[in-house]
Design a protein around this motif. Sequence first.
Motif, PDB file in Angstrom:
ATOM      1  N   ASN A  58       0.832  -1.209   0.000  1.00 10.42           N
ATOM      2  CA  ASN A  58       0.000   0.000   0.000  1.00 10.42           C
ATOM      3  C   ASN A  58       0.866   1.257   0.000  1.00 10.42           C
ATOM      4  O   ASN A  58       0.532   2.241  -0.674  1.00 10.42           O
ATOM      5  N   ARG A  61       2.057   1.737  -3.625  1.00 10.97           N
ATOM      6  CA  ARG A  61       0.966   2.208  -4.496  1.00 10.97           C
ATOM      7  C   ARG A  61       0.629   3.672  -4.219  1.00 10.97           C
ATOM      8  O   ARG A  61       0.507   4.486  -5.140  1.00 10.97           O
ATOM      9  N   ASP A  62       0.472   4.005  -2.933  1.00 12.89           N
ATOM     10  CA  ASP A  62       0.125   5.383  -2.563  1.00 12.89           C
ATOM     11  C   ASP A  62       1.230   6.365  -2.939  1.00 12.89           C
ATOM     12  O   ASP A  62       0.950   7.476  -3.402  1.00 12.89           O
ATOM     13  N   GLU A  66       0.947   9.515  -5.454  1.00 11.81           N
ATOM     14  CA  GLU A  66       1.260  10.852  -4.943  1.00 11.81           C
ATOM     15  C   GLU A  66       2.332  11.540  -5.786  1.00 11.81           C
ATOM     16  O   GLU A  66       2.222  12.724  -6.109  1.00 11.81           O
TER      17      GLU A  66
END
Length: 117
Positions: A58, A61-62, A66
């Motif tokens: 996660n 991915r984040d 961003e």
Amino acid sequence: MELSAIIEVTGDIKELVVSICASLTSISTTYYVIHKQYISRQMAQKKMAQLDNEEDKNFVRDSVIELHEKLNLSPRQVMSLTKISKGDQLVELKMLMAMYRRAKPIADLQMENKARL
């Protein structure tokens, strides 16, 4: 054909540098936070498939999303990065961080009026 490709890449670099100049503090802070987590999670020698837990996946991915937003990448540029990284988001994160590290000195020169794009 080759010259048109060079001009396109030059335009992409200019857009990246302009994006960094436009929000230098925000992008620098984002990069610093992501890089700190990247190092503490010991991701330098790994691929996405080698990540053990969902929290790390996660994070990757984040972070990719961003940086896409902060660097103001076009959908075409995002697709190109995905293609080059063969869909491995950790590889893409490494590429995005490298792009930032290489464009930042140029953005600094632009901000000091020592370079003009």
